[in-house]
Design a protein around this motif. Structure first.
Motif, mmCIF file in Angstrom:
data_model
loop_
_atom_site.group_PDB
_atom_site.id
_atom_site.type_symbol
_atom_site.label_atom_id
_atom_site.label_comp_id
_atom_site.label_asym_id
_atom_site.label_seq_id
_atom_site.Cartn_x
_atom_site.Cartn_y
_atom_site.Cartn_z
ATOM 1 N N ILE A 1 -9.157 -4.223 -1.110
ATOM 2 C CA ILE A 1 -7.699 -4.427 -1.165
ATOM 3 C C ILE A 1 -7.050 -3.348 -2.023
ATOM 4 O O ILE A 1 -5.956 -2.857 -1.702
ATOM 5 N N LEU B 1 -6.621 -0.360 0.093
ATOM 6 C CA LEU B 1 -5.590 -0.586 1.102
ATOM 7 C C LEU B 1 -4.191 -0.539 0.489
ATOM 8 O O LEU B 1 -3.276 0.085 1.041
ATOM 9 N N TYR C 1 -1.181 1.906 1.284
ATOM 10 C CA TYR C 1 0.079 1.318 1.740
ATOM 11 C C TYR C 1 1.256 1.856 0.934
ATOM 12 O O TYR C 1 2.278 2.258 1.475
ATOM 13 N N SER D 1 2.123 4.974 3.580
ATOM 14 C CA SER D 1 2.705 4.330 4.756
ATOM 15 C C SER D 1 4.225 4.401 4.727
ATOM 16 O O SER D 1 4.842 4.605 3.688
#
Lengths: 574, 375
Positions: free
Chosen positions: B212, B215, B219, B223
């Motif tokens: 996590i 990620l 993110y 992103s």
């Protein structure tokens, strides 16, 4: 020779690495108006803030009336009779002008404890019990005189709180009835103002007047005005200058911060020029000219001409019909606005700050919902087919293929993100492109390099946070990004506000370039001289209404100024 | 005329424009040492005892056995996970202090599935359902304040804080409802344990958090969503200007926050198959500090959460040593936080003292000397 009011000797101030003022020597005389001239970031405001007690100098000393003083707080400055009128007014809207002026005025210190101590000094030293020799015997009797002496003192001490209360009541009563006294001050210098009016009922120039009266009423002998004309129309500026001259005759020393050269020439006796925090020279206004001052200010020769070519086959690009915007308080911010922006033309928008300029541009950009009217765009790629922009969001407008660019007034609060670097700020317009979940930083990075190179942005690299750049460089980044999307309509709100002369001319040239490319440029400006020199047509807004659309080639500053104040009242809607 | 003998101000505070990395770290190190000293003084004053022993327990106590090291790593991981959960919202300037309640709702979600379906369906399906329910419960708890913020502009700080208490009471209610009369403390279940990897009960949770972390880092930094939420956080006006749907971003980001809290709730329940009102263990509040200290950077957060968890568990051991209880732990950790946060002031500002010889005075003195000589 006039006596010296205030003298700065070798004053320096640093903020971290930044040197705001370096070894500044400045002398201000009584009965004199001194203009403090310098580009943005040259340290004018910092210097004045040190005089008015907001900052404390790192080095150097300040002398007032020939005596060295330490000004550690605004209260000290007030004690030394220094008054500053800030660019942003500090007034309470719902109070009357007179209340604002006497706000914070304190009654003279009256300490019960201190007074009591004084009283105690008057206590009789004798004992109350008196020994009387009578018939060889000593008898003790009470001495009523001494006793009365004691009593008097204690009674007085007991009465002190009541005296204080009485004084306070009297002071408050008088305070509320100061209007007459204040009006006398106002009339003496020729201010036209009704001090009984509430602040929200006053115009910007009247609010400024209140600030000035406040400072005068508190007995200031040295007045500092920070860009006082920035918010005024030409007519109001003339009035202000008349008042300033009257104050000068009255023996005041006046320092006025500005970067409008024509005003410097008109009002001041002397001009002190600052450049990069250093004091370059103080010259007599009568012995200099605008060109010379500019050169001293910038440090090199600059040409002060703005080119203006005739528009090449202008066609209608954007049509605004009956645009009306009403705010929460049901006040019409824009009232039935009609105009056309044409390609290859610069349309100037003039008006006192807050006359609806922002709402107009934001309505066109799709940021404000409007309550009436239409906005139509003629798409040049589709043979000038009509595109309706009514109630569209910025994204929808972009998706319709309307190439609309907008340089908002609030650069770091709206146009850019201050804490992000130049590359990330470039991405604001383009990050959504493509279906990838992730952002692409390659193209924005290339664009950032190009803009930094082409527009000569001074920055360590493109990874520097925008907020760390100077005002001019921030604006170059913003305008550069907006132009990079090859717009057909370019709206710019106050694009040169706060910029130095060189950066301002860079921006004018960029706008002119866009005009030559056939872009419809809408330019909201505050400097009427520039508007008249740069634009093809000028639209004048007053309280949300168009009071005129004039040919910039055949109009004077005064005529535009009159249009700016044509109607004063604010209309309410049921 | 005002008092002209007034002196220059004694202390002046001015903002630093830039500070070198080593200098900032130096200031933090000094703060840490000062905190250690205070802790020493305070602990001798309160529990008596040997300072050296307290120091060694504080630092080495965590590393004595393999088991304590694993337990430490796990508490770091859990704290890191909540910190990661609140960070996207914080970057958006949405002050979510309800991670505690959101995590607790995650625990409750898992417990609810186990209570009604435990033993009735195969274990993998049960775990999957638990996971889904945890996430949904926590996300709902997070999205409610977000909806109110987006549509009615309510204050998210108060709203999320209050939601914590509602969550606690809900958990209490269900404990009582499921375990019958008398028992209000906790409710044990027999199903819903997380599988152990190679017999290690800590490893799975830690691995999930590692994934996590990666990620969330991607993110936030790479992103489009991450970019949008930082624009919204920095300036809502800019977001409006470029056509970001601010409401959608707020709601979306809070759902993410809730989902991450839900994951932690699921893991927490899966460790002990036990429902109790303090299951979240105050991590939701500690995470606020961890996230701030790391300046919302997930990578730095690994460091700050390690530091905080290390101190917490060390202080707990030191407290146990003298059977001083929870107050000693809180006191010690509090002293460290106080000093570390205070050090940030000295990193951002510099304090200057008045120079003893002022220029004005020295000039006057010279003039007097000159006069003397002339005479």
């Amino acid at each position: 020779m006039n006596p010296i009011a205030i003298e700065l000797k070798g004053v320096s101030k640093r903020f971290g690495e930044v040197v705001a003022n370096k070894n500044v020597n400045l002398t201000v005389y009584k009965n004199e108006i001194l203009s403090l001239l310098g580009e943005n970031g040259s340290g004018k405001t910092t210097l004045m803030n040190m005089i008015s007690g907001i900052y404390f100098p790192d080095e150097g000393s300040i002398e007032i009336n020939g005596k060295p003083v330490v000004i550690g707080s605004p209260r000290d400055a007030h004690n030394y009779k220094i008054g500053m009128i800030h660019q942003h007014f500090k007034l309470v809207d719902v109070f009357s002008a007179a209340d604002n002026i006497i706000l914070g005025e304190k009654m003279p210190v009256y300490s019960v404890r201190g007074e009591a101590k004084e009283c105690l000094k008057a206590l009789p030293t004798d004992s109350v019990v008196k020994e009387v020799e009578k018939d060889g015997k000593t008898t003790k009797t009470l001495d009523f005189n001494t006793l009365w002496g004691y009593l008097k003192v204690y009674l007085k001490i007991a009465a002190l709180p009541f005296i204080k209360f009485g004084k306070k009541v009297a002071f408050d009563f008088l305070k509320k009835n100061r209007v007459k006294e204040l009006q006398a001050v106002a009339d003496k210098y020729g201010f036209e103002i009704d001090l009984k009016k509430k602040i929200y009922e006053l115009s910007v120039s009247e609010k400024q007047t209140v600030e000035i009266i406040k400072v005068l009423y508190r007995g200031a002998e040295i007045l500092i005005l920070d860009e006082p004309t920035a918010v005024l129309t030409p007519q109001e500026t003339l009035k202000l200058f008349a008042v300033l001259r009257r104050m000068r005759e009255d023996g005041k020393a006046i320092i006025i911060i500005t970067h409008k050269l024509n005003e410097v020439m008109a009002i001041s006796d002397k001009v002190a020029i600052l450049r990069k925090g250093e004091h370059i020279a103080t010259v007599n206004t009568a012995e200099t000219n605008e060109k010379e001052l500019t050169e001293m200010m910038v440090g090199k020769k600059v040409s002060l001409n703005i080119d203006r070519d005739d528009p090449v086959n202008p066609v209608d690009r954007l049509k605004v019909k009956g645009l009306t915007v009403i705010n929460h308080d049901k006040i019409k911010l824009l009232d039935d606005v009609n105009f056309v922006a044409r390609s290859g033309e610069i349309l100037g928008i003039a008006g006192i700050a807050g006359s609806g300029q922002r709402e107009l541009l934001e309505s066109i950009a799709g940021l404000v919902k409007f309550d009436g009217g239409d906005i139509v765009y003629y798409d040049p790629q589709k043979n000038n087919e009509e595109v309706d922009l009514k109630s569209k969001t910025p994204v929808q407008i972009r998706d319709l293929g309307v190439r609309l660019s907008f340089v908002p007034e609030d650069r770091l609060g709206m146009g850019l993100v201050g804490n992000m670097d130049i590359v990330d700020n470039m991405m604001l317009r383009s990050y959504k492109r493509g279906h990838s979940l992730f952002v692409d930083r390659k193209a924005p990075s290339k664009l950032a390099d190009e803009i930094v190179h082409d527009l000569e942005v001074v920055t360590p690299n493109t990874r520097t946070a925008v907020r760390k750049l100077s005002g001019g460089n921030v604006q170059k980044v913003l305008v550069g990004r907006e132009i990079a999307s090859a717009p057909t309509v370019l709206m710019a709100a106050y694009p040169v506000r706060g910029l130095d002369i060189n950066s301002s001319y860079t921006i004018y040239n960029l706008l002119n370039e866009q005009k030559k490319k056939g872009v419809a440029v809408i330019f909201v400006g505050e400097d009427l001289d520039v508007l008249i020199e740069l634009c093809d047509r000028i639209l004048v807004l007053c309280a949300g209404k168009i009071t005129g659309i004039v040919d910039a080639r055949n109009i004077t500053k005064e005529e535009v100024g009159l249009l700016m104040t044509k109607t004063e009242e604010v209309k309410e809607v049921e | 005329m005002a008092d002209t003998t007034k002196k220059n101000p004694l202390v002046r505070i001015s903002k630093r424009s830039d500070i070198k990395g080593w200098k900032a770290m130096g200031i933090r190190a000094i703060a840490f040492v000062i905190a250690l000293l205070i802790v020493g003084v305070v602990s001798t004053a309160t529990v008596g005892g040997d300072i050296i022993k307290i120091y060694t327990t504080l630092f080495i106590g965590n590393l004595m056995t393999q088991r304590t090291v694993w337990a430490l790593l796990e508490s770091i991981a859990f704290l890191l996970l909540v910190s990661l959960a609140v960070t996207p919202a914080f970057k958006m300037r949405f002050w979510n202090i309800g991670a505690e309640g959101q995590t607790l709702m995650g625990v409750l979600g898992a417990a609810m599935i186990v209570n009604y379906l435990g033993g009735k369906i195969p274990e993998p399906a049960l775990l999957l359902l638990m996971f889904a329910t945890s996430i949904i419960f926590a996300a709902v708890w997070a999205v409610v304040p977000a909806l109110f913020k987006a549509y009615f502009n309510t204050n998210e700080t108060l709203f999320t804080l209050m939601m914590n208490y509602v969550a606690i009471q809900l958990v209490k209610f269900f404990i009582q409802a499921w375990s019958g009369k008398g028992n209000t403390g906790s409710k044990d279940f027999n199903y819903g344990y997380l599988p152990k990897i190679g017999g290690n009960e800590y490893l799975l949770g830690i691995l999930i958090v590692v994934v996590i972390t990666v990620l969330v880092t991607i993110y936030l930094k790479r992103s489009k969503h991450g970019y949008e939420l930082s624009v919204v956080g920095e300036s809502e006006n800019t977001a409006r200007y470029i056509g970001i749907n601010v409401k959608a971003v707020i709601i979306r980001t809070m759902i993410l926050s809730g989902v991450l809290c839900g994951v932690l709730g699921f893991i927490l329940f899966g460790k002990s198959a036990n429902l109790y009102e303090t299951a979240a263990g105050g991590r939701g509040f500690t995470a606020i500090l961890v996230s701030w200290l790391a300046k919302f950077n997930p990578i730095y957060m690994v460091g700050t959460s390690s530091l905080v968890a290390f101190l917490q568990s060390g202080a707990k051991r030191a407290g146990d040593l003298y059977s001083a209880g929870k107050f000693f732990t809180d006191l010690t950790v509090g002293i460290f936080f106080f000093c570390i946060i205070a050090s940030e002031f000295f990193i951002n500002y510099t304090v200057k003292f008045r120079k003893k010889t002022q220029k004005i005075i020295s000039e006057v003195a010279i003039e007097e000397k000159v006069e003397e000589v002339n005479e």
